[in-house]
Design a protein around this motif. Structure first.
Motif, PDB file in Angstrom:
ATOM      1  N   LYS A   1       0.827  -1.202   0.000  1.00  0.00           N
ATOM      2  CA  LYS A   1       0.000   0.000   0.000  1.00  0.00           C
ATOM      3  C   LYS A   1       0.864   1.255   0.000  1.00  0.00           C
ATOM      4  CE  LYS A   1      -3.724   2.349   2.417  1.00  0.00           C
ATOM      5  NZ  LYS A   1      -4.439   2.512   3.680  1.00  0.00           N
ATOM      6  N   LYS A   2       0.380   2.254  -0.719  1.00  0.00           N
ATOM      7  CA  LYS A   2       1.036   3.560  -0.717  1.00  0.00           C
ATOM      8  C   LYS A   2      -0.004   4.608  -0.332  1.00  0.00           C
ATOM      9  CE  LYS A   2       4.415   2.593  -4.331  1.00  0.00           C
ATOM     10  NZ  LYS A   2       4.917   3.027  -5.644  1.00  0.00           N
ATOM     11  N   GLY A   3       0.460   5.822  -0.237  1.00  0.00           N
ATOM     12  CA  GLY A   3      -0.457   6.911   0.045  1.00  0.00           C
ATOM     13  C   GLY A   3      -0.666   7.152   1.528  1.00  0.00           C
ATOM     14  N   PRO A   4      -1.645   7.957   1.831  1.00  0.00           N
ATOM     15  CA  PRO A   4      -1.886   8.380   3.211  1.00  0.00           C
ATOM     16  C   PRO A   4      -2.110   7.208   4.161  1.00  0.00           C
ATOM     17  CG  PRO A   4      -3.188   9.675   1.694  1.00  0.00           C
ATOM     18  CD  PRO A   4      -2.559   8.588   0.901  1.00  0.00           C
ATOM     19  N   TRP A   5      -1.658   7.382   5.364  1.00  0.00           N
ATOM     20  CA  TRP A   5      -1.814   6.344   6.390  1.00  0.00           C
ATOM     21  C   TRP A   5      -3.169   6.480   7.062  1.00  0.00           C
ATOM     22  CZ3 TRP A   5       1.904   2.880   8.814  1.00  0.00           C
ATOM     23  CH2 TRP A   5       3.061   2.728   8.054  1.00  0.00           C
ATOM     24  N   THR A   6      -3.750   5.338   7.369  1.00  0.00           N
ATOM     25  CA  THR A   6      -5.017   5.342   8.097  1.00  0.00           C
ATOM     26  C   THR A   6      -4.717   5.287   9.586  1.00  0.00           C
ATOM     27  OG1 THR A   6      -5.180   2.941   8.174  1.00  0.00           O
ATOM     28  CG2 THR A   6      -6.062   4.042   6.217  1.00  0.00           C
ATOM     29  N   PRO A   7      -5.675   5.702  10.413  1.00  0.00           N
ATOM     30  CA  PRO A   7      -5.500   5.625  11.865  1.00  0.00           C
ATOM     31  C   PRO A   7      -5.176   4.201  12.334  1.00  0.00           C
ATOM     32  CG  PRO A   7      -7.392   6.986  11.340  1.00  0.00           C
ATOM     33  CD  PRO A   7      -6.922   6.402  10.047  1.00  0.00           C
ATOM     34  N   ASP A   8      -5.772   3.229  11.688  1.00  0.00           N
ATOM     35  CA  ASP A   8      -5.501   1.843  12.079  1.00  0.00           C
ATOM     36  C   ASP A   8      -4.039   1.480  11.823  1.00  0.00           C
ATOM     37  OD1 ASP A   8      -8.041   1.443  12.939  1.00  0.00           O
ATOM     38  OD2 ASP A   8      -8.763   0.471  11.104  1.00  0.00           O
ATOM     39  N   GLU A   9      -3.547   1.894  10.667  1.00  0.00           N
ATOM     40  CA  GLU A   9      -2.148   1.628  10.346  1.00  0.00           C
ATOM     41  C   GLU A   9      -1.232   2.335  11.334  1.00  0.00           C
ATOM     42  OE1 GLU A   9      -1.832   0.974   5.556  1.00  0.00           O
ATOM     43  OE2 GLU A   9      -2.332   2.984   6.265  1.00  0.00           O
ATOM     44  N   ASP A  10      -1.581   3.565  11.649  1.00  0.00           N
ATOM     45  CA  ASP A  10      -0.794   4.310  12.618  1.00  0.00           C
ATOM     46  C   ASP A  10      -0.730   3.572  13.951  1.00  0.00           C
ATOM     47  OD1 ASP A  10      -0.178   6.325  10.867  1.00  0.00           O
ATOM     48  OD2 ASP A  10      -1.714   7.714  11.592  1.00  0.00           O
ATOM     49  N   LYS A  11      -1.869   3.072  14.348  1.00  0.00           N
ATOM     50  CA  LYS A  11      -1.942   2.397  15.642  1.00  0.00           C
ATOM     51  C   LYS A  11      -1.077   1.137  15.638  1.00  0.00           C
ATOM     52  CE  LYS A  11      -5.196   0.934  19.217  1.00  0.00           C
ATOM     53  NZ  LYS A  11      -4.341  -0.158  19.651  1.00  0.00           N
ATOM     54  N   LEU A  12      -1.160   0.395  14.557  1.00  0.00           N
ATOM     55  CA  LEU A  12      -0.349  -0.808  14.443  1.00  0.00           C
ATOM     56  C   LEU A  12       1.146  -0.472  14.547  1.00  0.00           C
ATOM     57  CD1 LEU A  12      -2.088  -2.822  11.577  1.00  0.00           C
ATOM     58  CD2 LEU A  12      -1.806  -3.540  13.945  1.00  0.00           C
ATOM     59  N   LEU A  13       1.522   0.576  13.836  1.00  0.00           N
ATOM     60  CA  LEU A  13       2.930   0.949  13.830  1.00  0.00           C
ATOM     61  C   LEU A  13       3.382   1.436  15.199  1.00  0.00           C
ATOM     62  CD1 LEU A  13       5.562   1.395  12.344  1.00  0.00           C
ATOM     63  CD2 LEU A  13       4.688   3.574  11.498  1.00  0.00           C
ATOM     64  N   VAL A  14       2.583   2.309  15.784  1.00  0.00           N
ATOM     65  CA  VAL A  14       2.943   2.851  17.098  1.00  0.00           C
ATOM     66  C   VAL A  14       3.028   1.737  18.131  1.00  0.00           C
ATOM     67  CG1 VAL A  14       2.120   4.297  18.987  1.00  0.00           C
ATOM     68  CG2 VAL A  14       2.051   5.163  16.664  1.00  0.00           C
ATOM     69  N   ASP A  15       2.023   0.875  18.131  1.00  0.00           N
ATOM     70  CA  ASP A  15       2.015  -0.222  19.106  1.00  0.00           C
ATOM     71  C   ASP A  15       3.257  -1.097  18.960  1.00  0.00           C
ATOM     72  OD1 ASP A  15      -0.322   0.698  20.121  1.00  0.00           O
ATOM     73  OD2 ASP A  15      -1.618  -0.787  19.123  1.00  0.00           O
ATOM     74  N   TYR A  16       3.574  -1.381  17.705  1.00  0.00           N
ATOM     75  CA  TYR A  16       4.716  -2.272  17.492  1.00  0.00           C
ATOM     76  C   TYR A  16       6.028  -1.609  17.917  1.00  0.00           C
ATOM     77  CZ  TYR A  16       8.053  -5.442  15.431  1.00  0.00           C
ATOM     78  OH  TYR A  16       9.092  -6.316  15.271  1.00  0.00           O
ATOM     79  N   VAL A  17       6.218  -0.374  17.492  1.00  0.00           N
ATOM     80  CA  VAL A  17       7.485   0.298  17.809  1.00  0.00           C
ATOM     81  C   VAL A  17       7.624   0.513  19.309  1.00  0.00           C
ATOM     82  CG1 VAL A  17       8.793   2.435  17.501  1.00  0.00           C
ATOM     83  CG2 VAL A  17       7.656   1.401  15.557  1.00  0.00           C
ATOM     84  N   GLN A  18       6.531   0.855  19.950  1.00  0.00           N
ATOM     85  CA  GLN A  18       6.617   1.126  21.386  1.00  0.00           C
ATOM     86  C   GLN A  18       6.900  -0.144  22.182  1.00  0.00           C
ATOM     87  OE1 GLN A  18       3.078   3.320  22.393  1.00  0.00           O
ATOM     88  NE2 GLN A  18       4.049   5.287  21.917  1.00  0.00           N
TER      89      GLN A  18
ATOM     90  N   ASN B   1       8.331  -3.046  20.737  1.00  0.00           N
ATOM     91  CA  ASN B   1       9.467  -3.810  20.220  1.00  0.00           C
ATOM     92  C   ASN B   1      10.623  -2.949  19.740  1.00  0.00           C
ATOM     93  OD1 ASN B   1       8.188  -6.631  20.204  1.00  0.00           O
ATOM     94  ND2 ASN B   1       6.710  -5.410  19.068  1.00  0.00           N
ATOM     95  N   GLY B   2      10.423  -1.653  19.659  1.00  0.00           N
ATOM     96  CA  GLY B   2      11.472  -0.809  19.118  1.00  0.00           C
ATOM     97  C   GLY B   2      11.479  -0.864  17.607  1.00  0.00           C
ATOM     98  N   SER B   3      12.366  -0.061  17.038  1.00  0.00           N
ATOM     99  CA  SER B   3      12.407   0.010  15.572  1.00  0.00           C
ATOM    100  C   SER B   3      13.730  -0.537  15.065  1.00  0.00           C
ATOM    101  CB  SER B   3      12.238   1.448  15.117  1.00  0.00           C
ATOM    102  OG  SER B   3      13.227   2.266  15.684  1.00  0.00           O
ATOM    103  N   GLY B   4      14.005  -1.758  15.435  1.00  0.00           N
ATOM    104  CA  GLY B   4      15.300  -2.322  15.072  1.00  0.00           C
ATOM    105  C   GLY B   4      15.502  -2.497  13.582  1.00  0.00           C
ATOM    106  N   ASN B   5      14.605  -3.164  12.913  1.00  0.00           N
ATOM    107  CA  ASN B   5      14.781  -3.479  11.500  1.00  0.00           C
ATOM    108  C   ASN B   5      13.550  -3.037  10.731  1.00  0.00           C
ATOM    109  OD1 ASN B   5      14.949  -4.684   8.965  1.00  0.00           O
ATOM    110  ND2 ASN B   5      16.186  -6.362   9.759  1.00  0.00           N
ATOM    111  N   TRP B   6      13.684  -1.934  10.010  1.00  0.00           N
ATOM    112  CA  TRP B   6      12.519  -1.381   9.336  1.00  0.00           C
ATOM    113  C   TRP B   6      12.043  -2.281   8.211  1.00  0.00           C
ATOM    114  CZ3 TRP B   6       9.721   1.987  11.672  1.00  0.00           C
ATOM    115  CH2 TRP B   6      10.292   2.919  12.530  1.00  0.00           C
ATOM    116  N   ARG B   7      12.946  -3.068   7.665  1.00  0.00           N
ATOM    117  CA  ARG B   7      12.536  -3.913   6.547  1.00  0.00           C
ATOM    118  C   ARG B   7      11.632  -5.046   7.024  1.00  0.00           C
ATOM    119  NH1 ARG B   7      14.724  -3.717   1.531  1.00  0.00           N
ATOM    120  NH2 ARG B   7      14.388  -5.504   0.168  1.00  0.00           N
ATOM    121  N   LEU B   8      11.934  -5.538   8.210  1.00  0.00           N
ATOM    122  CA  LEU B   8      11.124  -6.632   8.744  1.00  0.00           C
ATOM    123  C   LEU B   8       9.893  -6.130   9.494  1.00  0.00           C
ATOM    124  CD1 LEU B   8      13.905  -9.021  10.091  1.00  0.00           C
ATOM    125  CD2 LEU B   8      12.555  -9.232   7.997  1.00  0.00           C
ATOM    126  N   LEU B   9       9.988  -4.889   9.926  1.00  0.00           N
ATOM    127  CA  LEU B   9       8.931  -4.352  10.797  1.00  0.00           C
ATOM    128  C   LEU B   9       7.519  -4.467  10.216  1.00  0.00           C
ATOM    129  CD1 LEU B   9       9.171  -1.218  12.972  1.00  0.00           C
ATOM    130  CD2 LEU B   9       7.164  -1.530  11.547  1.00  0.00           C
TER     131      LEU B   9
END
Length: 303
Positions: A13-30, A32-40
């Motif tokens: 997917k490209k383009g604007p991020w949805t709130p759900d996507e944001d939540k997934l990303l924030v939850d994961y980074v908070q 697990n950290g942001s060690g490997n962006w390719r695998l994240l």
DNA sequence: AAGCCTAGCAACCGCAGTCGG
DNA sequence: ACCGACTGCGGTTGCTAGGCT
């Protein structure tokens, strides 16, 4: 060397991020950290490429992002820093806690450039406006101020291109990459016969002094909060000028206290070397208005 | 009210640098 | 020494909201 595209292989997917996507990303980074962006993305359950995730996090979702309009102080800092380092947005952002390079870049490309254009339109051509160091012919103070800084930078760039055609590549590259501490120091070593550069003058001016002080205080702040914090508000210890080795991962292994000491050592060394360098070639009339006014401070001449 | 224009900004793209195998 | 993986960065694009006609 070639690189495989990171995003175009699958139907990511490209383009604007949805709130759900944001939540997934924030939850994961908070968690697990942001060690490997390719695998994240895969681990976080996102149908995005790692690059997109990293950008979204660093430019928007990071908890220390500062929102809202730029303050006058930030505006002034941006003008000054841009005059010193040019379009090194990440370097400028490192001096403005909570601001991202993308935000500063956008701010520059919209607000600041617009002001510059308005200033130029207020009665002078582009070259004339930029060349009016100390002339104060524009009606907008901010634009005038910025035009002065921009002129200084353009002068340096123009002179450097002249230098590059007449001197060795080493000498030219030293001046051209003045944002690097190692090359600045190298300039003192190898560039003894080269004319002084505006960047070096700036470095010795109040602006440079302010810049160094803020960077040092940032490094101390980092020391106070521990060097292992995920986001260092002002990454002076790893950006400008870099401490021993320009490697952020390596830098993170150095204790913060040691980083401060190294940084102070660098500042002292740079001040000594640049003063010597400047002294050998003093009187180069980059700022005739300031010189003729007997102004000792480059910056006060601008104000 | 509708269409057009423009500024602002989020996001993408591609290059460059670094690291590790 | 070479090469691929990965990250960081700067330039650019394109969407959107608000203002204007």
């Amino acid at each position: 060397m070639g690189r495989t595209p990171c995003c175009d292989s699958k139907a990511l997917k490209k383009g604007p991020w949805t709130p759900d996507e944001d939540k997934l990303l924030v939850d994961y980074v908070q968690s697990n950290g942001s060690g490997n962006w390719r695998l994240l993305p895969k681990l976080a359950g996102l149908n995005r490429c790692g690059k997109s995730c990293r950008l979204r996090w660093t430019n928007y979702l990071r908890p220390d992002i500062k929102r809202g309009p730029f303050t006058p102080e930030e505006h002034k800092s941006i003008l000054q820093l841009h005059a010193i380092v040019g379009n090194k947005w990440s370097m400028i952002a490192a001096q403005l806690p909570g601001r991202t390079d993308n935000e500063i870049k956008n701010y520059w490309n919209t607000n600041v450039k617009k002001q510059l254009r308005q200033g130029q339109a207020a009665g002078m051509g582009e070259q004339a406006a930029l060349a009016s160091l100390g002339g104060g012919a524009t009606s907008c103070p901010a634009a005038r101020h910025m035009a002065q800084w921009e002129t200084a930078r353009l002068e340096a760039e123009a002179r450097l291109s002249l230098l590059s055609s007449t001197t060795s590549a080493t000498t030219a590259s030293v001046a051209a990459s003045s944002s690097s501490s190692s090359t600045v120091a190298a300039g003192a070593d190898h560039g003894a016969e080269a004319p002084p550069d505006i960047y070096l003058r700036l470095w010795n001016s109040e602006v440079g002094d302010s810049f160094r002080k803020s960077a040092l205080s940032a490094a101390r702040e980092a020391a106070a909060h521990g060097s292992d914090e995920g986001v260092v508000p002002v990454s002076a210890a790893s950006s400008f000028p870099p401490p021993a080795g320009d490697d952020s991962s390596a830098a993170s292994n150095v204790t913060a206290a040691a980083a401060v000491d190294e940084y102070q050592l660098f500042l002292d060394l740079a001040a000594e070397e640049l003063d010597l360098f400047h002294g050998r070639h003093g009187g180069f009339p980059l700022f005739p208005a300031a010189d003729m006014l007997g102004e000792t401070s480059l910056y006060t001449a601008f104000d």
